[in-house]
Design a protein around this motif. Structure first.
Motif, PDB file in Angstrom:
ATOM      1  N   LEU A 110       0.832  -1.202   0.000  1.00 35.65           N
ATOM      2  CA  LEU A 110       0.000   0.000   0.000  1.00 35.65           C
ATOM      3  C   LEU A 110       0.865   1.250   0.000  1.00 35.65           C
ATOM      4  N   PHE A 111       1.916   1.256   0.783  1.00 38.73           N
ATOM      5  CA  PHE A 111       2.854   2.379   0.787  1.00 38.73           C
ATOM      6  C   PHE A 111       3.467   2.567  -0.595  1.00 38.73           C
ATOM      7  N   ASN A 112       3.774   1.478  -1.269  1.00 40.38           N
ATOM      8  CA  ASN A 112       4.316   1.539  -2.620  1.00 40.38           C
ATOM      9  C   ASN A 112       3.340   2.218  -3.574  1.00 40.38           C
ATOM     10  N   ARG A 113       2.064   1.883  -3.422  1.00 41.15           N
ATOM     11  CA  ARG A 113       1.028   2.478  -4.278  1.00 41.15           C
ATOM     12  C   ARG A 113       0.861   3.967  -3.979  1.00 41.15           C
ATOM     13  N   LEU A 114       0.888   4.323  -2.709  1.00 43.53           N
ATOM     14  CA  LEU A 114       0.735   5.727  -2.337  1.00 43.53           C
ATOM     15  C   LEU A 114       1.919   6.565  -2.802  1.00 43.53           C
ATOM     16  N   LEU A 115       3.116   5.978  -2.786  1.00 46.59           N
ATOM     17  CA  LEU A 115       4.293   6.710  -3.259  1.00 46.59           C
ATOM     18  C   LEU A 115       4.186   7.037  -4.744  1.00 46.59           C
ATOM     19  N   SER A 116       3.625   6.137  -5.524  1.00 38.87           N
ATOM     20  CA  SER A 116       3.430   6.416  -6.952  1.00 38.87           C
ATOM     21  C   SER A 116       2.536   7.630  -7.139  1.00 38.87           C
ATOM     22  N   ALA A 117       1.449   7.664  -6.372  1.00 42.12           N
ATOM     23  CA  ALA A 117       0.536   8.803  -6.459  1.00 42.12           C
ATOM     24  C   ALA A 117       1.210  10.085  -5.975  1.00 42.12           C
ATOM     25  N   LEU A 118       2.010   9.986  -4.908  1.00 43.67           N
ATOM     26  CA  LEU A 118       2.685  11.170  -4.388  1.00 43.67           C
ATOM     27  C   LEU A 118       3.683  11.717  -5.397  1.00 43.67           C
ATOM     28  N   HIS A 119       4.427  10.845  -6.039  1.00 39.99           N
ATOM     29  CA  HIS A 119       5.395  11.295  -7.040  1.00 39.99           C
ATOM     30  C   HIS A 119       4.688  12.038  -8.171  1.00 39.99           C
ATOM     31  N   HIS A 120       3.555  11.516  -8.617  1.00 43.81           N
ATOM     32  CA  HIS A 120       2.808  12.164  -9.692  1.00 43.81           C
ATOM     33  C   HIS A 120       2.257  13.516  -9.247  1.00 43.81           C
ATOM     34  N   CYS A 121       1.711  13.570  -8.044  1.00 45.19           N
ATOM     35  CA  CYS A 121       1.106  14.819  -7.562  1.00 45.19           C
ATOM     36  C   CYS A 121       2.165  15.899  -7.348  1.00 45.19           C
ATOM     37  N   LEU A 122       3.329  15.536  -6.827  1.00 48.18           N
ATOM     38  CA  LEU A 122       4.378  16.524  -6.633  1.00 48.18           C
ATOM     39  C   LEU A 122       4.942  17.006  -7.970  1.00 48.18           C
ATOM     40  N   ALA A 123       5.017  16.110  -8.938  1.00 46.06           N
ATOM     41  CA  ALA A 123       5.548  16.500 -10.249  1.00 46.06           C
ATOM     42  C   ALA A 123       4.588  17.420 -10.991  1.00 46.06           C
ATOM     43  N   THR A 124       3.290  17.220 -10.792  1.00 47.04           N
ATOM     44  CA  THR A 124       2.286  18.017 -11.492  1.00 47.04           C
ATOM     45  C   THR A 124       1.712  19.145 -10.649  1.00 47.04           C
ATOM     46  N   GLY A 125       1.972  19.128  -9.349  1.00 45.42           N
ATOM     47  CA  GLY A 125       1.474  20.186  -8.485  1.00 45.42           C
ATOM     48  C   GLY A 125       0.002  20.091  -8.158  1.00 45.42           C
ATOM     49  N   GLN A 126      -0.596  18.931  -8.309  1.00 43.73           N
ATOM     50  CA  GLN A 126      -2.028  18.784  -8.030  1.00 43.73           C
ATOM     51  C   GLN A 126      -2.241  17.967  -6.769  1.00 43.73           C
ATOM     52  N   PRO A 127      -3.345  18.197  -6.057  1.00 43.03           N
ATOM     53  CA  PRO A 127      -3.598  17.452  -4.817  1.00 43.03           C
ATOM     54  C   PRO A 127      -4.026  16.017  -5.103  1.00 43.03           C
ATOM     55  N   TYR A 128      -4.114  15.257  -4.032  1.00 43.36           N
ATOM     56  CA  TYR A 128      -4.484  13.842  -4.119  1.00 43.36           C
ATOM     57  C   TYR A 128      -5.906  13.686  -4.620  1.00 43.36           C
ATOM     58  N   ASP A 129      -6.115  12.708  -5.508  1.00 42.35           N
ATOM     59  CA  ASP A 129      -7.432  12.393  -6.043  1.00 42.35           C
ATOM     60  C   ASP A 129      -7.688  10.904  -5.807  1.00 42.35           C
ATOM     61  N   GLU A 130      -8.650  10.600  -4.963  1.00 41.17           N
ATOM     62  CA  GLU A 130      -8.950   9.213  -4.594  1.00 41.17           C
ATOM     63  C   GLU A 130      -9.322   8.369  -5.805  1.00 41.17           C
ATOM     64  N   GLN A 131     -10.083   8.925  -6.725  1.00 41.34           N
ATOM     65  CA  GLN A 131     -10.554   8.157  -7.873  1.00 41.34           C
ATOM     66  C   GLN A 131      -9.424   7.796  -8.825  1.00 41.34           C
ATOM     67  N   ARG A 132      -8.416   8.657  -8.916  1.00 44.51           N
ATOM     68  CA  ARG A 132      -7.288   8.356  -9.794  1.00 44.51           C
ATOM     69  C   ARG A 132      -6.260   7.462  -9.103  1.00 44.51           C
ATOM     70  N   ALA A 133      -6.111   7.621  -7.798  1.00 47.07           N
ATOM     71  CA  ALA A 133      -5.151   6.794  -7.072  1.00 47.07           C
ATOM     72  C   ALA A 133      -5.640   5.359  -6.937  1.00 47.07           C
ATOM     73  N   PHE A 134      -6.933   5.200  -6.670  1.00 49.02           N
ATOM     74  CA  PHE A 134      -7.517   3.869  -6.507  1.00 49.02           C
ATOM     75  C   PHE A 134      -8.798   3.802  -7.333  1.00 49.02           C
ATOM     76  N   PRO A 135      -8.656   3.665  -8.653  1.00 50.16           N
ATOM     77  CA  PRO A 135      -9.855   3.633  -9.505  1.00 50.16           C
ATOM     78  C   PRO A 135     -10.688   2.391  -9.207  1.00 50.16           C
ATOM     79  N   PRO A 136     -12.018   2.502  -9.322  1.00 53.79           N
ATOM     80  CA  PRO A 136     -12.868   1.330  -9.082  1.00 53.79           C
ATOM     81  C   PRO A 136     -12.615   0.259 -10.126  1.00 53.79           C
ATOM     82  N   PRO A 137     -12.772  -1.004  -9.759  1.00 57.02           N
ATOM     83  CA  PRO A 137     -12.527  -2.091 -10.725  1.00 57.02           C
ATOM     84  C   PRO A 137     -13.501  -2.020 -11.889  1.00 57.02           C
ATOM     85  N   ARG A 138     -13.000  -2.390 -13.068  1.00 55.89           N
ATOM     86  CA  ARG A 138     -13.859  -2.414 -14.245  1.00 55.89           C
ATOM     87  C   ARG A 138     -14.857  -3.558 -14.171  1.00 55.89           C
ATOM     88  N   MET A 139     -15.933  -3.424 -14.896  1.00 52.33           N
ATOM     89  CA  MET A 139     -16.991  -4.418 -14.825  1.00 52.33           C
ATOM     90  C   MET A 139     -16.514  -5.785 -15.296  1.00 52.33           C
TER      91      MET A 139
END
Length: 410
Positions: free
Chosen positions: A377-406
């Motif tokens: 889980l920490f590994n997954r959160l670090l990926s999101a943190l790296h992206h957010c810091l590089a782009t300057g945007q805050p955390y987005d739950e839907q993009r960090a943990f998208p719902p499973p496809r049908m």
């Protein structure tokens, strides 16, 4: 001809060696650990061809200290070589394992001459990020020190005062709780607890910050401390009480230091531009967020890809392959401070993020125990943190943990 500088650091003096592209020793000196010594170092570098357009690279075995700070202020590339890596380089030049300060300086210069591409310069973090790093690490050390002292005091109390431990066993911080410390200060032994009056206990609770329910708490404490229990001989019990009082004084100081550093860390972190992005993540408050910033810094070129950041934090696995053998294990060589912070971050995200909780549950259902699931889980959160810091945007739950496809759910 390009020249490389190696410095063997010590507390009182530093050995400097300059080596050219052919490995020839250009100059050497021993400088003092003061402003005069640094001025002499700059003179050596200038005489060897150092100039603002092409500053000479410098290699040391430490990333901290006044000498390193002064070198970084000049704008030159500074390489902090890991002492374990430096020891392996040393074996290339001396089979007999001979060692001297001058030889180590030459060895560090030769590392830059032959393998500079395999090492990285110190990150160009801002002054604010460096200040947050100092405070966050100091606060983390203070918390660890407080925990060690609390465990030591708890171990001592088990020897002669089990009723006290039973009374405060439910407190999250145990004997480090302000109320527990205040009560222990006025009742360090079972004998002292038996003679402690209600007004004295009430005054202790008020000093600890309690404002409500004091009378009921006093009765609970008196009943708990006077519960039947095994006792040490009176003289021995008194001796244990004196030892506990001394240790309690140290613990009180450690608790105050941790609290003061926490306030200073929050204030410094709030002034950093990355504060809003980092604290937008679930499980990251001001203190944990400051610890994350302290370890990764704000130099965006330091981790070009999220994989670099995850390897640095130790959250991504490492593969060891040789012939037909191939194993995948978790990393042991990592930034221990960031890894410890990541464990707390992942644990806090479980209650504040539905996506993080679902990801953790899927890992547990797949056979992972708690620590591997938290690390993933920490590994997954670090990926999101790296992206957010590089782009300057805050955390987005839907993009960090998208719902499973049908189709995946089916």
């Amino acid at each position: 001809m390009k020249v490389f500088c190696g410095i063997d650091w010590s507390e009182r003096h530093h050995d400097v060696a300059l080596v050219d592209e052919t490995g020839t020793l250009v100059s050497r000196a021993r400088i003092s650990d003061d402003a005069a010594g640094f001025a002499r170092l700059l003179e050596m570098l200038g005489a060897a061809g150092d100039n603002p357009d092409s500053p000479m690279p410098v290699a040391l075995e430490t990333p901290r200290g006044l000498l390193v700070a002064a070198l970084r202020a000049t704008g030159r590339p500074v390489y902090a070589i890991n002492p374990m890596a430096a020891a392996r380089y040393r074996e290339r030049h001396s089979v007999a394992r001979a060692k001297s300060d001058h030889a180590d300086a030459v060895m560090l210069a030769n590392i830059l001459r032959t393998d500079a591409a395999a090492h990285r310069t110190l990150p160009a973090d801002s002054e604010t990020a460096q200040a947050v790093g100092v405070l966050a690490r100091a606060q983390q050390d203070a918390v660890w020190h407080r925990t060690r002292l609390a465990n030591e005091l708890r171990s001592l109390l088990r020897e002669y005062y089990p009723a006290f431990l039973s009374l405060f066993a439910g407190k999250p911080s145990g004997v480090a709780d302000p109320v527990a410390r205040a009560v222990l200060a006025v009742a360090p032994t079972p004998a002292a607890a038996a003679g402690c009056s209600r007004p004295r206990l009430a005054a202790a609770l008020r000093r600890a910050g309690r404002k409500r329910g004091i009378d009921a708490s006093v009765e609970t404490i008196r009943t708990g401390l006077r519960a039947p229990a095994l006792r040490q001989p009176p003289a021995v019990e008194e001796a244990f009480g004196s030892q506990a009082s001394a240790l309690l004084g140290i613990l009180d100081a450690a608790c105050r230091a941790a609290d003061d550093l926490a306030d200073a860390t929050r204030e410094a972190f709030a002034a950093h531009p990355d504060h809003q992005v980092i604290t937008s993540f679930p499980g990251l408050g001001d203190l944990l967020g400051a610890r994350v910033l302290a370890e990764i810094g704000d130099d965006r070129t330091r981790f070009p890809d999220a994989r670099n950041l995850k390897a640095y934090a130790g959250s991504s696995p490492v593969t060891r392959a040789s012939g037909r053998s191939r194993t995948v294990v978790h990393r042991r060589v990592k930034n221990q401070r960031l890894a410890a912070t990541g464990h707390l971050w992942a644990f806090g995200a479980l209650t504040s993020s539905a996506g993080a909780r679902a990801h953790y549950d899927r890992r547990r259902a797949g056979g992972d125990r708690h620590n591997p699931a938290s690390r993933h889980l920490f590994n997954r959160l670090l990926s999101a943190l790296h992206h957010c810091l590089a782009t300057g945007q805050p955390y987005d739950e839907q993009r960090a943990f998208p719902p499973p496809r049908m189709e995946d759910a089916a």
